[in-house]
Design a protein around this motif. Sequence first.
Motif, PDB file in Angstrom:
ATOM      1  N   ALA A 100     -89.677   9.806  18.691  1.00 14.41           N
ATOM      2  CA  ALA A 100     -90.114   9.341  17.371  1.00 14.41           C
ATOM      3  C   ALA A 100     -89.877   7.846  17.211  1.00 14.41           C
ATOM      4  CB  ALA A 100     -89.393  10.113  16.273  1.00 14.41           C
ATOM      5  N   ALA A 101     -88.732   7.361  17.689  1.00 14.97           N
ATOM      6  CA  ALA A 101     -88.442   5.931  17.593  1.00 14.97           C
ATOM      7  C   ALA A 101     -89.449   5.112  18.392  1.00 14.97           C
ATOM      8  CB  ALA A 101     -87.026   5.659  18.092  1.00 14.97           C
ATOM      9  N   SER A 102     -89.833   5.607  19.557  1.00 12.97           N
ATOM     10  CA  SER A 102     -90.807   4.889  20.377  1.00 12.97           C
ATOM     11  C   SER A 102     -92.166   4.848  19.694  1.00 12.97           C
ATOM     12  CB  SER A 102     -90.930   5.563  21.750  1.00 12.97           C
ATOM     13  OG  SER A 102     -89.683   5.566  22.428  1.00 12.97           O
ATOM     14  N   VAL A 103     -92.547   5.956  19.055  1.00 13.59           N
ATOM     15  CA  VAL A 103     -93.816   6.002  18.329  1.00 13.59           C
ATOM     16  C   VAL A 103     -93.850   4.912  17.255  1.00 13.59           C
ATOM     17  CG1 VAL A 103     -95.252   7.371  16.783  1.00 13.59           C
ATOM     18  CG2 VAL A 103     -94.177   8.455  18.766  1.00 13.59           C
ATOM     19  N   VAL A 147     -94.116  12.523  13.567  1.00 15.05           N
ATOM     20  CA  VAL A 147     -92.982  11.620  13.730  1.00 15.05           C
ATOM     21  C   VAL A 147     -91.753  12.101  12.973  1.00 15.05           C
ATOM     22  CG1 VAL A 147     -92.171   9.257  13.464  1.00 15.05           C
ATOM     23  CG2 VAL A 147     -94.542   9.683  14.112  1.00 15.05           C
ATOM     24  N   GLN A 148     -91.895  12.408  11.690  1.00 12.70           N
ATOM     25  CA  GLN A 148     -90.713  12.780  10.919  1.00 12.70           C
ATOM     26  C   GLN A 148     -90.079  14.068  11.419  1.00 12.70           C
ATOM     27  OE1 GLN A 148     -90.563  11.544   7.052  1.00 12.70           O
ATOM     28  NE2 GLN A 148     -89.006  12.984   6.336  1.00 12.70           N
ATOM     29  N   VAL A 169     -94.370  10.825  31.706  1.00 15.40           N
ATOM     30  CA  VAL A 169     -95.117  11.721  30.820  1.00 15.40           C
ATOM     31  C   VAL A 169     -94.708  11.520  29.367  1.00 15.40           C
ATOM     32  CG1 VAL A 169     -95.604  14.125  30.243  1.00 15.40           C
ATOM     33  CG2 VAL A 169     -95.502  13.424  32.642  1.00 15.40           C
ATOM     34  N   TRP A 170     -93.419  11.758  29.054  1.00 11.07           N
ATOM     35  CA  TRP A 170     -93.039  11.764  27.641  1.00 11.07           C
ATOM     36  C   TRP A 170     -93.065  10.370  27.021  1.00 11.07           C
ATOM     37  CZ3 TRP A 170     -88.912   9.373  25.279  1.00 11.07           C
ATOM     38  CH2 TRP A 170     -87.845   8.961  26.066  1.00 11.07           C
ATOM     39  N   VAL A 171     -92.760   9.338  27.797  1.00  9.25           N
ATOM     40  CA  VAL A 171     -92.807   7.987  27.240  1.00  9.25           C
ATOM     41  C   VAL A 171     -94.255   7.577  26.968  1.00  9.25           C
ATOM     42  CG1 VAL A 171     -92.314   5.563  27.687  1.00  9.25           C
ATOM     43  CG2 VAL A 171     -90.627   7.292  28.297  1.00  9.25           C
ATOM     44  N   ARG A 172     -95.159   7.874  27.901  1.00  7.67           N
ATOM     45  CA  ARG A 172     -96.564   7.536  27.661  1.00  7.67           C
ATOM     46  C   ARG A 172     -97.126   8.316  26.473  1.00  7.67           C
ATOM     47  NH1 ARG A 172     -96.564   6.509  33.389  1.00  7.67           N
ATOM     48  NH2 ARG A 172     -97.659   4.546  33.836  1.00  7.67           N
ATOM     49  N   ALA A 173     -96.687   9.556  26.321  1.00  8.24           N
ATOM     50  CA  ALA A 173     -97.137  10.331  25.161  1.00  8.24           C
ATOM     51  C   ALA A 173     -96.664   9.681  23.864  1.00  8.24           C
ATOM     52  CB  ALA A 173     -96.613  11.764  25.266  1.00  8.24           C
ATOM     53  N   ALA A 174     -95.442   9.168  23.863  1.00  6.49           N
ATOM     54  CA  ALA A 174     -94.927   8.495  22.664  1.00  6.49           C
ATOM     55  C   ALA A 174     -95.716   7.227  22.368  1.00  6.49           C
ATOM     56  CB  ALA A 174     -93.445   8.167  22.849  1.00  6.49           C
TER      57      ALA A 174
END
Length: 735
Positions: free
Chosen positions: A497-500, A482-483, A458-463
């Motif tokens: 944020a880093a993944s985004v 992001v910030q 969930v959270w990785v795909r959202a990123a």
Amino acid sequence: MNAPGPQPPQGSPKPPPQQPQPQPQQKAEPDKPQGAESAGAPEPEKADVIGGSAADPLGEAALPGAAAAASRVYRSTVSQHGSGTLVSSGSVGTMNFYGRQTTERVLAGPLPPDQLRRLRQVFTQPADYDDHLDQLTTGRLLVLFGQPGTGRAYTALSLLDRLTDGHVSRLDPRTDLDKLDDDQISEGHGYALEPGAALPDETGLDRLCQLLGRKDAYAVLLATPEPGDVLSRSARYHRAHTPAAQTAVLEGHLALELGGVGPDYERARATAIDPDVLAARGLEDLRPAEAAHFATLLARHTQGKLTHDELLDECRRFAENQAAEWFAGGGRSETPERLRDAAYRIAVAVLDGASLSAVAEAAEMLAWELAVTVDPEATPGRLLFSDGVDARLVSARAVAELGTELVGTEEVPVRTVRFGGDALAPAVLGHLWQHRHNARGPVLRWLAGLCEDTRPQVWVRAAVAAGRLCRLDLSHTVHELVQPMAQSERARRRLFAASVLDVALSSPEVGTAIRALVGSWARYGDQELRWTAGAVLGRGRATDTVRESLDLLGGIGVWEEGKLRAGAAVQVAHFAGAHPEARTLHRIRAWLSDERRPQQDLGLQSTVYLAGLPASDLWNRHEDLEDHGDWPLMLALAAVRPALAPELAGLLWTALQTPRSYEAAIETVSDWLRGCADQPWAGQLERFLPLLVHSHDDRNRLLSLIKGITEDPDQPLNEQQVRRLWGAVQGASTP
């Protein structure tokens, strides 16, 4: 000034002159570095001890294997969608699939002869056509349920044409069926209608059926099923519409467009299955209306009226126009039912490939965000039994499949959901960001909320989805999402944020700006921003050169006397997995040889993580490491880059000789020994251990360690493995 310890003789830089060499002891102890006492080195302060494991990369206690699961989801999702742009190929409008008319719907009146003639020429019967014909023949009235664009309108007109010999009319959608009377129905006519309001109830349909019977007339009402609707399965007049096969529709329209079967027809069919054309189209199964339009494009290309590039551009509009249709404005689009439809389609676009249950739950959360945005005073609820999975999938052109996901370290079967075509997810996100500005706020709040879900799927795909949105409007997405997350106190939000940013880096439009932003955070940011910058740098794509990345990671690691040392060091290990080359190891050696304590500690900590990090945890694994996912990273690097093995062993040897990193280093070697049985990397470990032996004391330490593990009553090594490990260490040459 205390240097980290003696250096190995494999061509590595020499230690600082003031560092004494280790002195032999009477007995090798497996839990003490030789020379730690006799060299007069002070016992390290507790704060100076190099830890043996990285701070939880997810910032909280998680199931075993959570980091590996997160990195696997990240790599698969990024590679699946690549770096393709989300920018529309042109203005988004409503596609006209019905000939060359300027409008799709004709108001009240008879079907024009040219349209009737075309209908008879190209119509392809769906599988349930005869059942529909029987219902209409005996009952006079048919309510045909199906999604727009699936050919239900053509099916209705064809059925009426069969029974009335061409006396077919289409009624104004505003027609009130409850007020219809005999004077408004012509003898022997057939009527097609898609009501603009709700269908009459059963009593109203019975009344309409009587009116039709008195006039020997027929009617087909078109309706779109709501999720959970069971009328199409049980009600007397209702039938579900199944689209005709796209191949049959395509071939029928091609034959008409090209004047029959011939050389042009065969060339058009070959073009239809060209890989470039299929990729540009981006939809697996075309609905009948789309197949008809596709045939027109193929015919124009075959006739020289469209170039190949123009054909590809037109094909890319299929998914764009579907997204435009889904999110078309108007009063009905703001109702709770339509908002729930929109939320489900957005959830599939963001979580494409996740489990069916995860997508459904995320969609409900987004539906709530959308509803309170439309009506802040509302208290939205959830439907319980009026929301069906099958209808949701159909309305979103989604496909449910059997897949797996990691729970802990084990894979379990799960139903997954994805769009029926790679182009739909980027088309949905692109349309929202380019044409529906007011939807940005609730969608960004929802994406930030998905970060709280502990499941990587969930959270990785959202990123990853948020990274694609950055490509469309970097300034807005960074400022609003992001910030704030990059400055969060929670590690997983910063990792989000880093993944985004890492996903958005691949865009040529915004990549340069993101690199500048990451560099600025790394040099001048506060503690959280520097940590986030380090997490981006560890993926290996944030700078143009290896040197610049390592310079920035080194600066983060020694900032304020090593406050972020652990975070920077684990990213150095990740960077080594993305760039398995000598320059990365040479930089770690340079830190170890530096006279300054923070640099030494960063080198030691990086070495420990390089040895202890599983290759499966890497966010951006080099392609040569793809088959070494379960290996310890240091051993995997030694296997794919044998020339680096002495340098890797030299780094670990230094950590074993240094008091403040000894415990962590020896524990890592112990973990290797305990876990190597029946592992594919056991042979590599046997080849690597001799590289750690440069003296009799080194050999004795390793043999003592093997002996201690062998006698461990809880996790003893098997005898065959012990003999191989013992022989590898015993056979190592010493100066």
